[in-house]
Enzyme design. Sequence first.
Site, PDB file in Angstrom:
ATOM      1  CB  CYS A   1      -6.669  38.532   6.390  1.00  0.00           C
ATOM      2  SG  CYS A   1      -5.969  36.727   7.158  1.00  0.00           S
TER       3      CYS A   1
ATOM      4  CG  HIS B   1       2.231  26.527   1.257  1.00  0.00           C
ATOM      5  ND1 HIS B   1       2.949  27.784   0.324  1.00  0.00           N
ATOM      6  CD2 HIS B   1       1.407  27.037   1.225  1.00  0.00           C
ATOM      7  CE1 HIS B   1       1.846  28.413   0.724  1.00  0.00           C
ATOM      8  NE2 HIS B   1       0.585  27.943   1.507  1.00  0.00           N
TER       9      HIS B   1
ATOM     10  CG  HIS C   1       1.112  33.895   0.138  1.00  0.00           C
ATOM     11  ND1 HIS C   1       0.612  32.827  -0.215  1.00  0.00           N
ATOM     12  CD2 HIS C   1       1.922  33.679  -0.734  1.00  0.00           C
ATOM     13  CE1 HIS C   1       0.160  32.104  -0.759  1.00  0.00           C
ATOM     14  NE2 HIS C   1       0.964  32.615  -1.546  1.00  0.00           N
TER      15      HIS C   1
ATOM     16  CG  ASP D   1      -1.331  43.935   5.045  1.00  0.00           C
ATOM     17  OD1 ASP D   1      -0.933  43.397   5.268  1.00  0.00           O
ATOM     18  OD2 ASP D   1      -2.182  43.484   3.511  1.00  0.00           O
TER      19      ASP D   1
ATOM     20  NE  ARG E   1      -2.237  41.528   6.149  1.00  0.00           N
ATOM     21  CZ  ARG E   1      -2.934  40.018   4.792  1.00  0.00           C
ATOM     22  NH1 ARG E   1      -3.669  39.029   5.194  1.00  0.00           N
ATOM     23  NH2 ARG E   1      -2.738  40.873   4.007  1.00  0.00           N
TER      24      ARG E   1
ATOM     25  CB  CYS F   1      -1.685  35.957   5.572  1.00  0.00           C
ATOM     26  SG  CYS F   1      -3.563  35.162   5.316  1.00  0.00           S
TER      27      CYS F   1
END
Length: 132
Positions: free
Chosen positions: A65, A102, A105, A109, A117, A119
């Site tokens: 990704c 932060h 996310h 999947d 996951r 990310c």
Amino acid sequence: MDKLEKPLDAWREELSDEQFQICRLGATERPFTGKYNDTRTPGVYHCVCCDAPLFDADAKFDSGCGWPSYFQPVSDTAIASLDDFSHGMHRIEVRCARCDAHLGHVFPDGPKPTGLRYCINSASLDLKPREA
């Protein structure tokens, strides 16, 4: 672990501009640009803001990704999850449980054993290599 709170001005002085934009204002680094995207070094990824341990390198996998991806955090209390309805979609945002930075996310999947996951933006992380 005690919650760490600081005014935005204090974070701005301690972090690089990229780290501040991502960790404190919720921005996202461009895919495939983060320093940890392809890193395979054994160790633990810590929060760049407060040094809390977040992800073990053993949980890292190549999701393709463009951001570092992990199938689980170091503990159930390391991160906090929030609903994110920005950009016209519903996602689950993950933040450092200690300082509310932060991180990125989480998506359903990922690989076994969790199917998740995480990310994560490289700019929100600091890798502490494991001793050989």
